[in-house]
Scaffold this active site. Structure first.
Site, mmCIF file in Angstrom:
data_model
loop_
_atom_site.group_PDB
_atom_site.id
_atom_site.type_symbol
_atom_site.label_atom_id
_atom_site.label_comp_id
_atom_site.label_asym_id
_atom_site.label_seq_id
_atom_site.Cartn_x
_atom_site.Cartn_y
_atom_site.Cartn_z
ATOM 1 N N SER A 7 57.476 21.895 36.800
ATOM 2 C CA SER A 7 56.293 22.734 36.990
ATOM 3 C C SER A 7 55.747 23.162 35.634
ATOM 4 O O SER A 7 56.384 23.919 34.896
ATOM 5 C CB SER A 7 56.632 23.969 37.826
ATOM 6 O OG SER A 7 55.553 24.871 37.756
ATOM 7 N N HIS A 32 54.192 18.805 38.545
ATOM 8 C CA HIS A 32 53.868 19.839 39.535
ATOM 9 C C HIS A 32 52.929 20.851 38.889
ATOM 10 O O HIS A 32 53.258 21.463 37.875
ATOM 11 C CB HIS A 32 55.160 20.514 40.024
ATOM 12 C CG HIS A 32 54.943 21.523 41.113
ATOM 13 N ND1 HIS A 32 54.830 21.177 42.444
ATOM 14 C CD2 HIS A 32 54.802 22.874 41.073
ATOM 15 C CE1 HIS A 32 54.640 22.261 43.172
ATOM 16 N NE2 HIS A 32 54.619 23.310 42.359
ATOM 17 N N ASP A 34 50.550 24.205 39.383
ATOM 18 C CA ASP A 34 50.387 25.395 40.222
ATOM 19 C C ASP A 34 49.055 26.074 39.975
ATOM 20 O O ASP A 34 48.810 26.572 38.875
ATOM 21 C CB ASP A 34 51.503 26.398 39.909
ATOM 22 C CG ASP A 34 52.850 25.907 40.395
ATOM 23 O OD1 ASP A 34 52.990 25.680 41.603
ATOM 24 O OD2 ASP A 34 53.765 25.757 39.554
ATOM 25 N N MET A 36 46.655 29.196 40.986
ATOM 26 C CA MET A 36 46.708 30.533 41.608
ATOM 27 C C MET A 36 45.377 31.241 41.420
ATOM 28 O O MET A 36 44.781 31.155 40.341
ATOM 29 C CB MET A 36 47.809 31.361 40.942
ATOM 30 C CG MET A 36 49.163 30.711 40.991
ATOM 31 S SD MET A 36 50.376 31.701 40.111
ATOM 32 C CE MET A 36 51.817 30.650 40.278
ATOM 33 N N HIS A 65 49.676 22.114 43.659
ATOM 34 C CA HIS A 65 50.082 23.144 44.613
ATOM 35 C C HIS A 65 49.046 24.263 44.568
ATOM 36 O O HIS A 65 49.002 25.030 43.616
ATOM 37 C CB HIS A 65 51.484 23.635 44.201
ATOM 38 C CG HIS A 65 52.020 24.753 45.036
ATOM 39 N ND1 HIS A 65 53.158 25.461 44.674
ATOM 40 C CD2 HIS A 65 51.599 25.297 46.194
ATOM 41 C CE1 HIS A 65 53.407 26.382 45.581
ATOM 42 N NE2 HIS A 65 52.474 26.319 46.509
ATOM 43 N N MET A 67 47.685 27.646 45.486
ATOM 44 C CA MET A 67 47.986 28.980 46.018
ATOM 45 C C MET A 67 46.682 29.755 45.998
ATOM 46 O O MET A 67 46.511 30.724 45.263
ATOM 47 C CB MET A 67 49.065 29.650 45.160
ATOM 48 C CG MET A 67 50.447 29.065 45.436
ATOM 49 S SD MET A 67 51.603 29.395 44.112
ATOM 50 C CE MET A 67 51.277 27.967 43.083
ATOM 51 N N MET A 136 58.671 27.120 49.957
ATOM 52 C CA MET A 136 58.770 28.105 48.874
ATOM 53 C C MET A 136 60.106 28.842 48.982
ATOM 54 O O MET A 136 60.416 29.440 50.012
ATOM 55 C CB MET A 136 57.613 29.112 48.954
ATOM 56 C CG MET A 136 56.241 28.552 48.639
ATOM 57 S SD MET A 136 56.130 27.663 47.085
ATOM 58 C CE MET A 136 56.623 28.917 45.897
ATOM 59 N N ASP A 174 60.569 24.708 46.066
ATOM 60 C CA ASP A 174 59.816 25.244 44.927
ATOM 61 C C ASP A 174 60.151 26.713 44.688
ATOM 62 O O ASP A 174 59.819 27.569 45.508
ATOM 63 C CB ASP A 174 58.314 25.076 45.217
ATOM 64 C CG ASP A 174 57.442 25.429 44.024
ATOM 65 O OD1 ASP A 174 57.986 25.705 42.947
ATOM 66 O OD2 ASP A 174 56.203 25.422 44.191
HETATM 67 C C1 DX5 Z 1 55.641 29.701 42.000
HETATM 68 C C2 DX5 Z 1 55.262 28.281 41.709
HETATM 69 C C3 DX5 Z 1 56.378 27.462 41.207
HETATM 70 C C4 DX5 Z 1 56.922 27.903 39.884
HETATM 71 C C5 DX5 Z 1 58.379 27.506 39.798
HETATM 72 O O1 DX5 Z 1 54.646 30.345 42.699
HETATM 73 O O2 DX5 Z 1 54.789 27.641 42.881
HETATM 74 O O3 DX5 Z 1 56.061 26.075 41.164
HETATM 75 O O4 DX5 Z 1 56.226 27.374 38.797
HETATM 76 O O5 DX5 Z 1 58.906 28.035 38.658
HETATM 77 P P1 DX5 Z 1 60.485 28.293 38.502
HETATM 78 O O6 DX5 Z 1 61.155 26.970 38.638
HETATM 79 O O7 DX5 Z 1 60.589 28.870 37.132
HETATM 80 O O8 DX5 Z 1 60.897 29.244 39.596
HETATM 81 ZN ZN ZN Z 2 54.563 25.376 42.877
#
Ligand code: DX5
Ligand code: ZN
Length: 215
Positions: A7, A32, A34, A36, A65, A67, A136, A174
């Site tokens: 990620s 990956h 993310d 947000m 991903h 969010m 998650m 994740d």
């Molecule tokens: C959290 C993200 C994850 C995050 C994981 O909301 O969706 O993908 O980056 O990070 P680690 O592995 O540090 O928990």
């Molecule tokens: Zn993620």
């Protein structure tokens, strides 16, 4: 063998080109990414222009991903930015089936993510339509959180269902994945390990990826 998806949220954004190069050269399978929005989750990360740059150098699939609220508004933009997989949160979709169809019709693999408090049973009527379930194992919004142990029960339950129905859907786990818990997560039935801090905080990220791959 685990599918490993580092990620990039945990990477050093000042050196994103080197971080991408590291992932390209490593045994990792996917990037990956993310996204947000500060509405669905209490944090804002990066968006389309950054993904476009990463996708332009990535030699592996970009697993995006989302969010974000109203993900259907942005599916075309993320496809155009270079997303290969697009994952939406079940909790943000009023018309989940329609959202999945939209993603697939755009030529991307479709993923559905569920929060720790969302039961796997809610996926039952779309499981045959999707490529990835992103389970998650922390509350979404931040990297570096602690793995929620109850996630293991959910992985087992979901894997059993997928196997019973003989589906090809992958279980991606994740949040909070590290070298200590990765084996029990795989034994519970995961196919894909997302790892942020475990990979990028290490002095030797490629070695960590290699170790995760072996599971
Ligand atoms: C959290 C993200 C994850 C995050 C994981 O909301 O969706 O993908 O980056 O990070 P680690 O592995 O540090 O928990
Ligand atoms: Zn993620």
């Amino acid at each position: 063998m685990a599918i490993v998806a580092p990620s990039l949220l945990a990477s050093n954004f000042l050196r994103l080109d080197e971080e991408c190069k590291m992932v390209n050269e490593s045994e990792a399978d996917w990037f990956h990414l993310d996204v947000m929005d500060g509405r669905f989750v209490p944090n804002i990360s990066f968006g389309l222009p950054v993904i476009e740059k990463i996708a332009s150098v990535a030699n592996k699939p970009c697993d995006v991903h989302l969010m974000i609220e109203e993900p259907e508004k942005y599916a075309v933009d993320f496809r155009n930015a270079g997303a290969d997989h697009l994952t939406v949160h079940l909790e943000t979709c009023k018309h989940l089936h329609r959202n999945i169809e939209q993603i697939k019709s755009l030529g991307m693999k479709a993923g559905v993510a569920i929060n720790p408090a969302t039961p796997v049973e809610l996926l039952q009527d779309v499981l045959h339509e999707i490529d990835i379930v992103c389970m998650m194992s922390v509350n979404p919004g931040f990297g570096g959180q602690k793995f929620i142990p109850h996630s293991l029960e959910k992985i087992r339950k979901l894997r059993k269902r997928i196997d019973q129905l003989e589906l090809n859907c992958l279980i991606e786990v994740d949040g909070g994945v590290n070298l200590e818990n990765a084996k029990i997560i795989m034994d519970a039935g995961a196919h894909v390990l997302v790892a942020g801090n475990t990979v990028f905080s290490s002095p030797d990220p490629k070695a960590v990826i290699r170790q995760l791959k072996k599971l």
